[in-house]
Design an enzyme around this catalytic site. Structure first.
Site, PDB file in Angstrom:
ATOM      1  N   GLU A   1       0.879  -1.177   0.000  1.00  0.00           N
ATOM      2  CA  GLU A   1       0.000   0.000   0.000  1.00  0.00           C
ATOM      3  C   GLU A   1       0.906   1.213   0.000  1.00  0.00           C
ATOM      4  O   GLU A   1       1.555   1.523   0.990  1.00  0.00           O
ATOM      5  CB  GLU A   1      -0.924  -0.025   1.227  1.00  0.00           C
ATOM      6  CG  GLU A   1      -2.135   0.881   1.090  1.00  0.00           C
ATOM      7  CD  GLU A   1      -1.820   2.332   1.392  1.00  0.00           C
ATOM      8  OE1 GLU A   1      -1.749   3.123   0.423  1.00  0.00           O
ATOM      9  OE2 GLU A   1      -1.636   2.676   2.553  1.00  0.00           O
TER      10      GLU A   1
ATOM     11  N   CYS B   1      -1.854   8.838   3.236  1.00  0.00           N
ATOM     12  CA  CYS B   1      -1.774   8.506   1.814  1.00  0.00           C
ATOM     13  C   CYS B   1      -3.051   8.902   1.100  1.00  0.00           C
ATOM     14  O   CYS B   1      -3.039   9.172  -0.105  1.00  0.00           O
ATOM     15  CB  CYS B   1      -1.479   7.021   1.622  1.00  0.00           C
ATOM     16  SG  CYS B   1      -2.644   5.925   2.454  1.00  0.00           S
TER      17      CYS B   1
END
Length: 485
Positions: free
Chosen positions: A254, A291
């Site tokens: 990720e 993020c």
């Protein structure tokens, strides 16, 4: 100097290798970004420490029942809730985010362990009858899930608790052994979580936390022969380094994002105010260090002149400063070097034609909420992952195809938010945006802790996180069949 600063006690923490406290002569300093003082030290672990942890993990065969796993996970969740002030203090001291944000992080980790505890008693094995075709037999086929040998979990600085929780809780739920390597910037929260898990009854062999510099310990976390799966959250370059060196091992990566919040031109003034709330909160929560933070606001031209003042008004309301002050909305970024880089990108965007509408001044790692209008869509400010509380507005054409094309024009593909009341346009953006998640009337990063989450392109390798998807990734499926008259 605040009272919070006066009472800070430096923590000297050892590694936790299968519950054993392991130290080294060399130490890694952990600094409080607000004033750059040392708030803790951890061991500068080496490859042999990770090697020992993986050997213990591989040799241990967890035998916890589903009930026992649930009991441990739920007890951990309750301990997090009971100790939220203590834990959030550690998060704020090593990361610099406001107490409001660190308390929110503890709450999210509570959700992770609670949901993992609920899911671990659910058996998702399948049954297939074999008499379905002329060639069938009087048999049934069954599936079951089995744990891996060992899991390597490498976690980032921006969520010192929640990112560790998202790797450890699903591992426990599936009877796996896991070795965690938190970043050297924010390692203390992971060590505290390990103690909480041991106290909740987790067999110590099932969890180790090793610390140290990436150059000394990182490659062992990727290449150790006992590791079946590497789960990593962090930067794109490191993710690609892992992919290149882990070879045949499974990887759940990720990585970064530069997520857009897209403002369409069918919005009323009240709608634009609601969108401005989302834009500012999405860009500045956790000091913009997520993020999935709003890293670019794509606003269609015909509503931009009404929308931008609303964003500016909300940004100016934010209180930024001492992270330990309960009235602070916005603390620091991780260190002064990062703050200076993001400020430099803002200045470069201004040289490229952007208008800086609000910038009350940076002080060390304290980066205020900077509002920038008319940012060129090819500026590094919005092409790269700017990991701070910048609020950049890109004016885009009143044309949905052109807006979607601009949104898709970066290397990232994590998530996005779209503000529109037109159902047909919602469907167009859901279908057209090349990302892992599309949220309508919500910030890009919205999710619950067990829903699938992950990106495509440079944002990840397509595998999903979230408790349910992680539990699937962390297991092997075994198929067996039996005669069934």
């Amino acid at each position: 100097m605040t009272n919070a600063e006066v009472t800070i006690a430096v923590r000297h923490e050892p590694m936790r290798i299968a519950g054993r406290l392991v130290d080294t002569d060399d130490r890694v300093e952990v600094r409080y970004p607000w004033n750059d003082t040392v708030v803790g030290t951890v061991p500068a672990g080496r490859a042999e420490h990770a090697r020992e942890a993986f050997a213990i993990a591989a040799a241990y065969q967890p035998k916890l029942t589903r009930y026992e796993r649930q009991k441990i996970l739920l007890a951990t969740a309750e301990a997090l809730a009971a100790r939220k002030e203590e834990i959030s203090d550690v998060i704020t001291l090593e990361l610099g985010i406001s107490k409001a944000d660190s308390l929110y992080e503890v709450g999210r980790a509570f959700d992770v362990f609670t949901l993992a505890g609920q899911m671990c008693i659910r058996d998702d094995g399948e049954i297939f009858s074999c008499d379905l075709t002329p060639h069938g037999k009087a048999r049934k086929i069954f599936t079951m899930r089995e744990p891996l040998t060992a899991i390597s979990a490498i976690t980032p600085f921006n969520h010192p608790l929640n990112m560790v929780a998202h790797k450890v809780a699903p591992a426990i739920a599936t009877n796996n052994c896991v070795v965690v390597k938190p970043t050297e910037l924010t390692p203390m929260t992971a060590l505290l979580l390990a103690d909480i898990l041991y106290e909740a009854g987790l067999p110590p062999e099932m969890l180790s936390v090793v610390t140290g510099w990436p150059a000394d310990i990182g490659m062992e976390m990727i290449t150790n022969p006992h590791v079946d799966l590497v789960t990593f959250t962090g930067s794109v370059p490191v993710g690609k380094l892992i992919a290149a060196n882990a070879h045949y091992k499974r990887q759940v990566l990720e990585l970064g994002g530069n997520d857009p919040l897209i403002i369409l031109n069918d919005l009323s003034d009240d709608d634009l105010a609601r969108a401005a709330d989302l834009a500012v909160a999405g860009a500045t929560k956790n000091s913009g260090q997520r993020c999935t933070a709003v890293k670019r606001i794509l606003c269609q031209e015909s509503v931009a002149d009404r929308f931008v003042p609303l964003v500016l008004e909300r940004a100016k309301r934010l209180r930024f400063g001492d992270p330990m002050d309960r009235s602070t909305d916005l603390g620091t970024v991780i260190h002064e070097k990062a703050a200076a880089l993001f400020e430099e990108r803002v200045m470069r965007a201004a040289e490229e034609g952007a208008d800086i509408l609000y910038h009350p001044g940076r002080s060390g790692a304290l980066l205020p909420p900077i509002v920038v209008d008319r940012v060129p869509h090819q500026s590094d400010l919005v092409l790269e992952e700017t990991f701070g509380p910048i609020i950049p507005i890109v004016r885009v054409p009143d044309d949905d195809d052109a807006t979607i094309t601009l949104s898709n024009s970066t290397a990232f593909g994590l998530s996005s938010g779209v503000c529109t009341n037109d159902y047909r346009r919602m469907q167009k953006y859901i279908a057209g945006l090349k990302v892992g998640t599309v949220n309508i009337w919500e910030v890009p990063g919205y999710r619950i802790e067990m829903s699938p989450f992950g990106g495509i392109k440079d944002s990840g390798n397509g595998y999903k996180e979230g408790v349910i998807e992680a539990m699937k990734s962390f297991t092997n499926v075994k198929t067996f069949s039996l005669p069934w008259p």
